[in-house]
Design an enzyme around this catalytic site. Structure first.
Site, PDB file in Angstrom:
ATOM      1  CG  HIS A 292      -1.671   1.430   1.436  1.00 53.14           C
ATOM      2  ND1 HIS A 292      -2.586   1.792   0.384  1.00 53.14           N
ATOM      3  CD2 HIS A 292      -1.612   2.186   2.298  1.00 53.14           C
ATOM      4  CE1 HIS A 292      -3.165   2.839   0.843  1.00 53.14           C
ATOM      5  NE2 HIS A 292      -2.717   2.974   2.035  1.00 53.14           N
ATOM      6  CB  SER A 293       0.507   4.244   0.362  1.00 49.08           C
ATOM      7  OG  SER A 293       1.013   5.737   0.398  1.00 49.08           O
ATOM      8  CE1 TYR A 294       8.402   6.562   0.304  1.00 47.32           C
ATOM      9  CE2 TYR A 294       9.209   4.709   1.117  1.00 47.32           C
ATOM     10  CZ  TYR A 294       9.475   5.758   0.567  1.00 47.32           C
ATOM     11  OH  TYR A 294      10.801   6.296   0.650  1.00 47.32           O
TER      12      TYR A 294
END
Length: 416
Positions: A292-294
């Site tokens: 997720h995300s980073y």
């Protein structure tokens, strides 16, 4: 409140009188100092002197909150959701209270990973000494021995720790949407081993001693004359600052220093370390990632550093609103081609779940997560991701790649 206004009025009159009266350099210096004081102090800062102590409970029960049977955080007495503005007009105090609760939530999720998900806690580095800073990950008992499938979970950046997607969701909505537990439980049901990364646990904070503070200020290589001049300026600045410090920051927080964890000092380092010491050593023929995300950026960095190993071991990767960038990270052509075939990014979008979303980057297909909220993308795409993994395994066995989007809406990336 009237006291604060009186103080400000008194200071203003004082400055005006000082300006009207003739005086030498000393008087001008005092006037300048007073002007500086007025420019730096406002009502919000003055009101901090009435701020309650920054001391909070260390248990959920101490906060008078509990998770109900639906996994929602509720007040023990009223049954109401969490209230951020517990004290009116004290935003900093409310924020500190929220952060203190967040730390308790982190420990609570760690307990759930062990008790409900039956994961074990593994210390990092694997050869850590007793005295050095340490981190940890969680894994199932069969994570390294499962011959078939292994699921690896990587959360995003910020305050979240192992087992969490978003602290805000855990506190304001429920455990299912904010934690990785639904993924872990589903993986166990479908015969996966599981490894839960902890990429934000990069250092420990220790309070600085007076000697360390002094050492850090005296460690300059500047010439003695220049350092003396600088020290004189700093002393004068400190005198002025101390004059109004009691108004600006009545509860000055302790000075701390960060001691980084060996080989785990960043999310990227942590991901590579766990790959080298655990994932690459696992018996699983098919490794799957949810990042997720980073976490997506950390996975791309892993690919750049361990390209051949990842291609050989990983069957499919599900990204959720990943912030990776193949150009900025300088991912090569062969990596981009592999990602187009084996990755799918569920992004925040107003479109229905799994609808294709156009992308300017030539890496992997992007489809809608069925929500416009970044932090909810992992939860909303949850059923589609496991379907994507099943199709990837079938495709691997039949040498046909899976279709991660609705065929009627799919964009052919070769044409972009």
């Amino acid at each position: 409140m009237y006291l604060y206004l009186s103080i400000l009025n008194l200071l203003t009159v004082w400055v005006m009188m000082a300006q009207l009266q003739p005086g030498g350099p000393d008087e001008k210096e005092k006037t300048t100092a007073l002007k500086d004081l007025l420019s730096r102090i406002d009502l919000d800062e003055l009101m901090k002197k009435d701020e309650p102590p920054l001391e909070f409970p260390d248990t959920l029960e101490g906060f008078e909150y509990i998770f109900n049977e639906k996994g929602q955080l509720r007040h023990i007495k009223t049954g109401e959701p969490f209230v951020f503005n517990y004290r009116e007009d004290l935003h900093r105090w409310n924020q500190k209270r929220y952060e203190a609760l967040g730390e308790i939530i982190t420990k609570y999720v760690y307990e759930l990973l062990q008790k409900e998900c039956h994961l074990k806690k593994v210390t990092l580095p694997v050869d850590a000494t007793e005295s050095e800073p340490k981190s940890f990950i969680f894994m199932s008992e069969d994570a390294l021995t499962n011959p078939d499938k292994l699921l690896v979970l990587i959360h995003g950046n910020g305050v979240v720790r192992a087992g969490q997607w978003a602290r805000k969701l855990i506190i304001n909505e429920d455990l299912d949407s904010g934690t990785q537990m639904p993924y872990i439980k589903r993986a166990a049901e479908e015969g996966y081993g599981v490894i839960v990364l902890n990429p934000n646990e990069n250092y420990i904070e220790v309070e600085k001693t007076k000697a360390q503070v002094q050492l850090s200020s005296d460690s300059s290589d500047e010439p003695a004359e220049k350092r003396e001049r600088k020290d004189k300026i700093q002393k004068e600045t400190k005198k002025r600052r101390d004059f109004y410090e009691k108004y600006r920051n009545p509860q000055k927080e302790k000075e701390t220093m960060q001691m980084y964890i060996r080989d785990n000092g960043s999310p990227e380092e942590h991901t590579i370390y766990v790959w080298d010491h655990f994932i690459s050593q696992s018996a699983a023929e098919n490794v799957f990632f949810v990042a997720h995300s980073y976490g997506g950026l950390a996975f791309v960095e892993l690919m750049i550093q361990r390209e051949a190993e990842v291609k050989n071991k990983v069957t499919a990767v599900a990204l959720t609103d990943s912030v990776h960038n193949v150009w900025h990270q300088e991912a090569g052509k062969t990596i981009r081609e592999w990602m187009r075939e084996n990755c799918c990014n569920w992004v925040s979008s107003s479109e229905p779940l799994d609808t294709s979303v156009e992308s300017m980057l030539p890496d992997c297909p992007r489809v809608s997560a069925g929500t416009e909220r970044h932090e909810l993308t992992s939860w909303k795409s949850f059923p589609s991701i496991f379907k994507f993994f099943s199709e990837a395994m079938e495709a691997k066995n039949s040498s046909v790649k899976p279709t991660p989007t609705r065929r009627s809406n799919r964009i052919k990336y070769e044409e972009l």
